[in-house]
Design an enzyme around this catalytic site. Structure first.
Site, PDB file in Angstrom:
ATOM      1  N   ASP A 315      87.352  14.178 -14.338  1.00  0.00           N
ATOM      2  CA  ASP A 315      85.881  13.757 -14.379  1.00  0.00           C
ATOM      3  C   ASP A 315      85.463  13.689 -12.933  1.00  0.00           C
ATOM      4  OD1 ASP A 315      83.616  12.922 -15.315  1.00  0.00           O
ATOM      5  OD2 ASP A 315      84.133  11.299 -16.494  1.00  0.00           O
TER       6      ASP A 315
HETATM    7  C1  BGC Z   1      80.797  11.564 -16.593  1.00  0.00           C
HETATM    8  C2  BGC Z   1      81.415  12.951 -17.443  1.00  0.00           C
HETATM    9  C3  BGC Z   1      80.391  14.095 -17.435  1.00  0.00           C
HETATM   10  C4  BGC Z   1      80.581  14.098 -15.860  1.00  0.00           C
HETATM   11  C5  BGC Z   1      79.815  15.494 -15.177  1.00  0.00           C
HETATM   12  C6  BGC Z   1      80.711  11.952 -15.075  1.00  0.00           C
HETATM   13  O1  BGC Z   1      80.134  11.043 -14.398  1.00  0.00           O
HETATM   14  O2  BGC Z   1      81.646  10.542 -16.821  1.00  0.00           O
HETATM   15  O3  BGC Z   1      81.412  12.692 -18.845  1.00  0.00           O
HETATM   16  O4  BGC Z   1      80.753  15.138 -17.818  1.00  0.00           O
HETATM   17  O5  BGC Z   1      79.929  13.085 -14.844  1.00  0.00           O
HETATM   18  O6  BGC Z   1      78.306  15.356 -15.330  1.00  0.00           O
END
Ligand code: BGC
Length: 777
Positions: A315
């Site tokens: 993530d």
């Molecule tokens: C979130 C994810 C997301 C990623 C990219 C993160 O902060 O937890 O769900 O896909 O950002 O935007």
């Protein structure tokens, strides 16, 4: 005992057919879309065909790998955001284009638009030695341009075809803008409404969650990943992110392996089984080891047990965060822990980018680990057809066509928004309203358009939406609508109360639009209260004192504690954040042009003190006696009932449905056999409607205590007023399996109750015995 190969695998779609009638109706309504790419059971997408195709892609990846320098390999393991959209704190110090040109960045996210994507892709395939195309990722969560209800709302439809179609529409739109990868579906089970991201998932149940995970993967990936309208799906956040302690985002998770495997993992397993080729590691620490560096999750469960052939992405900077988690001294250490756990791609952390080479030189990781990760990533790029045509996803014509919002897309959004509406209360059939009424429309969400779209609304434009107020005016032809804001969503300003009460006094019926703002849900949006924010509840009290019939429509991304509102209102309609066509969907339901059929995918507690409250709970050693709920020394509260305000699976209709004649075709089930459950469902009201019949089981005695209810099937039937139909469910060993005391999946002989009804509370039951040798106790 009987062993099964599946680890938490659920049949999902097998038990959720819609009636032929209904399907036909839907098929006509979206004929053009279907002919484009919804062809659910196409041969080309069988698991065997997928595996054969991947084997070829893997060979091509190997051939390419053999020609790559270490720096080029590392570049494939790097994912960097463009500055077009920002979804986290920016750590990007290197200009993106320079990194792509230098083969140090093989994947980009938050960049879309055919023109822009083409420019970046052109650098990758035109200006680098090996011409390896880029992945373009984005959070296409509930639509791209045409926005559908938030995922929790989509789940409330319990309509797998409609969910699949929503994600197909999203894929068609997002690929036109050059995207080839979505960070969806979010399949985290959530039992805590304080957690803002409960809005992004399918709720609390692993069976429903698994069915939705499958539908979403089918929708995004289409019948072939190589189709120019297919988006690579990414099951996230692996795993147990939804169990963050106290509902506080990013918080620690500590849970038994049994709960993890029985409740939290099945939707991931379902997504992988359906062919999702990427998985995102979660932010949370699970039982001491952050998911991003958790070898048990990434290697043992995902790859060794489930045979996941795709790649795992971190993530947003979650590799860097291993330092804060306290399992790494520095970024170097963090990168090593992540790679050793099996994490293939670093999102925005620049750790693989900066340190992998040194780790290899120092002997802290080995070449094979890097090669394995790169092979997995390249295999997926081959499967997407990017090497055959790296520009296949960016289409000026298709993108331009989106500006006019294709009618099929809007219709699909309207349809799913309508199906997501859950009627929680409707005393004396106050709803539907009659066109031509004298109405007061009150509340902070009545005239807002941006909030209709909810969080993670992609490239959605609120200007394409019509507010609920505008739609009500439209539907109430010949009548009168007086609007008063009353108050804001969350401030304590009551200066609008007087005008609102005046408006209510002059009306025959009051419709209040209340709830949360879109940004109160989603990431980093946890709350310590699940009441309506601000002074909204107080406003309800004042409006109710006018004595006028009161309808409350709610927009929110989590279960709210609505005891007071529900006692004051005559009718209550849960609308979630319903998307681009949500305004019309809500108004049309209020006026009876559609009949609400949504069912709660998550329990609505009475108060926050009951949380976590979920239907598939254990009985405890001292369960309450419903006739004496406050009895001392029972598992209860001094100051609140145990039961929820609205249970899982609950939702009313403008018509009524009656269940009768629950029958099992045998009272003893032998290993290898299946049991047929039949029940008659009748529409006993005045309107046509759709009912969702739910089937639960209760394994009465086992070596490991079982939940009092477990959803194992559901079916939707469209019944005309007065019509009735017999519904059939099949139950076999798969539905009766659980994680036994020795942690193997299988059944134990003994008695089971089968319970069928309209929700998890109002059920009829019948008993059967699963024959076999008694388990050793
Ligand atoms: C979130 C994810 C997301 C990623 C990219 C993160 O902060 O937890 O769900 O896909 O950002 O935007």
């Amino acid at each position: 005992m009987h062993n099964f190969d599946a680890v938490g695998r659920r049949p999902g779609s097998r038990l959720v057919p819609r009636s032929a009638n209904n399907l036909q109706r839907l098929t006509c309504a979206i004929g053009i879309l279907l002919s484009l790419s919804i062809s659910i059971h196409a041969q080309s997408n069988s698991p065997e065909a997928r595996a054969a195709n991947l084997a070829v892609c893997r060979q091509r990846a190997d051939a390419l790998l053999a020609r790559m320098t270490l720096e080029e390999k590392i570049g494939q393991m790097v994912l960097i955001t463009s500055t077009q959209v920002v979804t986290g704190a920016s750590t990007n110090t290197s200009p993106l284009e320079r990194e792509i040109r230098a083969s140090r960045c093989g994947n980009v996210f938050n960049a879309f638009g055919a023109d822009y994507v083409r420019r970046l892709q052109q650098i990758a395939v035109g200006e680098t030695r090996l011409k390896i195309p880029l992945l373009f990722g984005f959070d296409v969560i509930h639509g791209f341009k045409t926005v559908f209800p938030i995922p929790l709302g989509e789940a409330a439809s319990w309509d797998m075809e409609a969910v699949e179609r929503a994600d197909r529409v999203a894929a068609v739109e997002a690929t036109a803008a050059g995207l080839n990868w979505t960070f969806a579906p979010m399949v985290d089970i959530a039992r805590d409404p304080r957690w803002g991201r409960i809005a992004e998932g399918a709720g609390e149940d692993p069976f429903l969650g698994s069915a939705i995970a499958r539908a979403a993967v089918r929708g995004f990936q289409g019948t072939s990943l190589a189709d120019p309208s297919s988006l690579l799906a990414c099951a996230k956040h692996f795993a147990a992110y939804g169990a963050a302690q106290a509902g506080r985002d990013y918080n620690t998770v500590d849970m038994s392996e049994r709960t993890l495997r029985e409740i939290y993992l099945p939707p991931f397993n379902a997504a992988v089984d359906e062919g999702a080729l990427s998985v995102m590691a979660a932010f949370d620490e699970l039982n001491g080891i952050p998911a991003t560096a958790n070898r048990f999750l990434l290697q043992q469960v995902l790859r060794d047990e489930w045979g996941f052939p795709g790649f795992v992405v971190s993530d947003y900077t979650s590799v860097n965060e291993l330092v804060n988690h306290g399992i790494a001294t520095n970024e170097y250490d963090a990168g090593r822990a992540a790679l050793n756990a099996g994490l293939d791609m670093d999102m925005q952390g620049f750790i693989y980018h900066d340190y992998l080479q040194k780790m290899l030189q120092d002997g802290d990781i080995n070449q094979k680990q890097v090669d394995d990760a790169v092979r997995r990533i390249l295999t997926v790029k081959f499967a997407l057809g990017l090497f055959d045509d790296p520009f296949r996803h960016a289409s000026d014509e298709r993108e331009a066509a989106l500006d006019n919002y294709p009618a099929e897309h809007l219709n699909a959004a309207y349809h799913l928004a309508s199906e997501s509406l859950v009627l929680l209360k409707n005393d004396k059939n106050l709803l539907p309203l009659k066109p031509g009424s004298n109405l007061a429309v009150i509340g902070p969400l009545a005239d807002l358009r941006s909030d209709l779209l909810g969080s993670w609304s992609g490239a959605g434009d609120p200007r394409a939406a019509e507010s609920v107020l505008a739609s009500i005016k439209h539907d109430n032809a010949g009548g009168q609508v007086v609007y008063a804001n009353g108050c804001d969503i969350s401030s304590d300003d009551k200066s609008g109360f007087t005008a609102a009460v005046d408006a209510a006094r002059r009306a025959d019926v009051v419709v209040m639009l209340l709830g949360e703002s879109a940004d109160m849900c989603g990431e980093a949006s946890s709350r310590t209260s699940i009441n309506l924010p601000g002074v909204q509840t107080e406003l309800v009290g004042q409006i109710a004192q006018t004595g006028k019939p009161l309808v409350i429509v709610l927009m929110n991304g989590r279960p709210l504690a609505l005891e007071e509102e529900s006692s004051l209102a005559n009718a209550l309609l849960e609308a979630w954040f319903p998307g681009t066509r949500g305004g019309q969907a809500v108004a049309d339901a209020l006026f009876g042009k559609t009949n609400p059929s949504g069912r709660l995918p998550v329990t609505f507690p009475r108060n926050l003190g009951q949380v976590p409250l979920y239907y598939n709970a254990k009985n405890t050693g001292r369960p309450i006696n419903p006739a004496r709920p406050r009895e001392k020394y029972k598992s209860n509260y001094l100051d609140s009932p145990n039961d929820p305000l609205y249970p899982f699976g609950y939702g009313l209709s403008y018509t009524t449905f009656t269940y009768s004649g629950l029958k099992l075709d045998r009272d003893t089930l032998h290993p290898g056999e299946s049991l047929t459950v039949t029940v008659d469902v009748a529409n006993t009201g005045q309107m046509d409607g759709v009912e969702t019949a739910q089937l639960y089981i209760h394994d009465l005695v086992a070596d490991v205590g079982r939940p009092v209810l477990e959803l194992k099937g559901f079916q939707q039937v469209e019944l005309r007023a007065g019509e009735h139909r017999q519904i059939t469910f099949e139950i076999g060993e798969k539905e009766l399996s659980f994680l036994r005391a020795d942690m193997t999946w299988g059944t134990e002989p003994g008695n089971f109750d089968v319970l069928v009804g309209p929700n998890s509370r109002d059920l009829q039951s019948a008993r059967f015995e699963l024959a076999g040798r008694p388990a050793s106790r």
